[in-house]
Design a protein around this motif. Structure first.
Motif, PDB file in Angstrom:
ATOM      1  N   ALA A  54     -35.285 -14.082  -8.600  1.00  0.00           N
ATOM      2  CA  ALA A  54     -34.961 -13.949  -7.174  1.00  0.00           C
ATOM      3  C   ALA A  54     -33.756 -14.803  -6.812  1.00  0.00           C
ATOM      4  CB  ALA A  54     -36.166 -14.346  -6.324  1.00  0.00           C
ATOM      5  N   ALA A  55     -33.716 -16.035  -7.356  1.00  0.00           N
ATOM      6  CA  ALA A  55     -32.584 -16.922  -7.065  1.00  0.00           C
ATOM      7  C   ALA A  55     -31.282 -16.350  -7.589  1.00  0.00           C
ATOM      8  CB  ALA A  55     -32.843 -18.298  -7.672  1.00  0.00           C
ATOM      9  N   ILE A  87     -44.742 -16.732 -12.358  1.00  0.00           N
ATOM     10  CA  ILE A  87     -44.215 -17.062 -11.022  1.00  0.00           C
ATOM     11  C   ILE A  87     -42.852 -17.729 -11.133  1.00  0.00           C
ATOM     12  CG2 ILE A  87     -44.588 -18.513  -8.993  1.00  0.00           C
ATOM     13  CD1 ILE A  87     -47.608 -18.021  -9.377  1.00  0.00           C
ATOM     14  N   ALA A  88     -42.705 -18.624 -12.096  1.00  0.00           N
ATOM     15  CA  ALA A  88     -41.422 -19.309 -12.283  1.00  0.00           C
ATOM     16  C   ALA A  88     -40.317 -18.325 -12.653  1.00  0.00           C
ATOM     17  CB  ALA A  88     -41.566 -20.387 -13.358  1.00  0.00           C
ATOM     18  N   ILE A 145     -40.223 -15.106 -11.916  1.00  0.00           N
ATOM     19  CA  ILE A 145     -39.907 -14.316 -10.720  1.00  0.00           C
ATOM     20  C   ILE A 145     -39.014 -15.108  -9.765  1.00  0.00           C
ATOM     21  CG2 ILE A 145     -40.905 -13.258  -8.651  1.00  0.00           C
ATOM     22  CD1 ILE A 145     -43.343 -12.516 -10.354  1.00  0.00           C
ATOM     23  N   ALA A 146     -39.305 -16.396  -9.607  1.00  0.00           N
ATOM     24  CA  ALA A 146     -38.494 -17.227  -8.713  1.00  0.00           C
ATOM     25  C   ALA A 146     -37.064 -17.358  -9.221  1.00  0.00           C
ATOM     26  CB  ALA A 146     -39.133 -18.611  -8.577  1.00  0.00           C
ATOM     27  N   ILE A 147     -36.921 -17.499 -10.543  1.00  0.00           N
ATOM     28  CA  ILE A 147     -35.572 -17.607 -11.122  1.00  0.00           C
ATOM     29  C   ILE A 147     -34.806 -16.312 -10.923  1.00  0.00           C
ATOM     30  CG2 ILE A 147     -34.310 -17.825 -13.296  1.00  0.00           C
ATOM     31  CD1 ILE A 147     -36.553 -19.742 -14.229  1.00  0.00           C
TER      32      ILE A 147
END
Length: 284
Positions: free
Chosen positions: A31-32, A24-25, A27-29
């Motif tokens: 996306a950012a 999840i981390a 994917i978030a990075i």
């Protein structure tokens, strides 16, 4: 024995909570990182569309000049009780998009919303600000039309208005192509906030919040207000698109960390005041 092996296989195929959190981390990075890239790509596409629109506007104005003794069109002229006729209407025979009627009695809503005259990013109101900078405007809603996305350089393509009295035209006078000394370095059209067909680009004497230098004292809440140009200079990734008098179109970055900053290096008001700029509104 078979059951033990099956249990071990099942336990190995499952993700632990830590592993899920790591995924999840990641994917978030990603996306950012990617979302701003996608936003920039979309804005670049809008800028390309705007560049195409401006190119057609410039070519239409130059074709108009060829048919009228090499004189560029007026930005606008008005007679009492009649709709304002603008340069958008005057070049209509050369673009044939069905545009008509700009303003009648101060109401801009009667303007035909032809896509050619609408910048896809006109809704972008983001401007760089410093401490003490006011917000551009406010401007009267009745005077707004997105089909005012592009404005003429009033020094070459001026407005005529009966209330200008002895001025007649403002801020410049009707100009022939032969009167432009360096057409590749003189602004023909620029971007605006959607309120008037022409301005003179005076970002130096006005602080971008007052009227252009020498503007006649006539009624009207937005006549000559330089903010309409100054705040549009950052529309496309911190800059905006300009059409030059030789017909070519180019993007120039806004002049500074404040939307009220005067142009000195990219696009400037007068050549005599900013000789090191790339292009000017006035060649004097």
């Amino acid at each position: 024995m078979t059951a033990i092996i099956a249990n071990r296989t099942a336990s190995r195929s499952a993700f632990t909570l830590i592993e899920l959190l790591v995924v999840i981390a990641i994917i978030a990075i990603l996306a950012a990182i990617l979302f701003p890239v996608f936003a920039q790509a979309r804005e670049k596409a809008r800028q390309t569309s705007c560049t195409s629109n401006m190119k057609q506007a410039a070519l239409a104005a130059l074709m108009y000049a060829q048919d009228y003794d090499e004189y560029l069109p007026l930005a606008a002229y008005s007679t009492p009780g009649q709709p304002l006729v603008s340069w958008y209407d005057l070049v209509e025979p050369y673009v044939k998009i069905g545009a008509r009627g700009v303003i009648l009695n101060g109401v801009a809503s009667q303007r035909t919303l032809a896509p050619l005259w609408i910048c896809p990013s006109i809704g972008n109101k983001a401007v760089p600000t410093q401490s003490g900078d006011p917000t551009p405007g406010p401007f009267p809603a009745a005077s707004y039309s997105p089909a005012y996305s592009y404005m003429a350089n009033g020094n070459l393509i001026p407005i005529w208005h009966p209330n200008f009295a002895s001025f007649g035209h403002f801020p410049g006078k009707p100009t022939g192509l032969g009167g432009v000394q360096a057409p590749a370095q003189v602004v023909l059209f620029m971007e605006g906030l959607g309120y008037v067909p022409a301005l003179g680009g005076d970002d130096r004497t006005t602080g971008c919040t007052g009227r252009e230098q020498g503007y006649p004292a006539i009624t009207g809440p937005i006549n000559g207000i330089s903010a309409i140009y100054c705040a549009a200079r950052y529309r496309h990734s911190g800059g905006s698109v300009y059409a030059l008098a030789d017909g070519h179109v180019k993007w120039y970055r806004g002049p500074g960390s404040s939307w009220r900053a005067a142009g000195e290096s990219g696009v400037a008001w007068r050549k005599s005041l900013a000789p090191n700029a790339s292009v000017w509104f006035r060649e004097d």
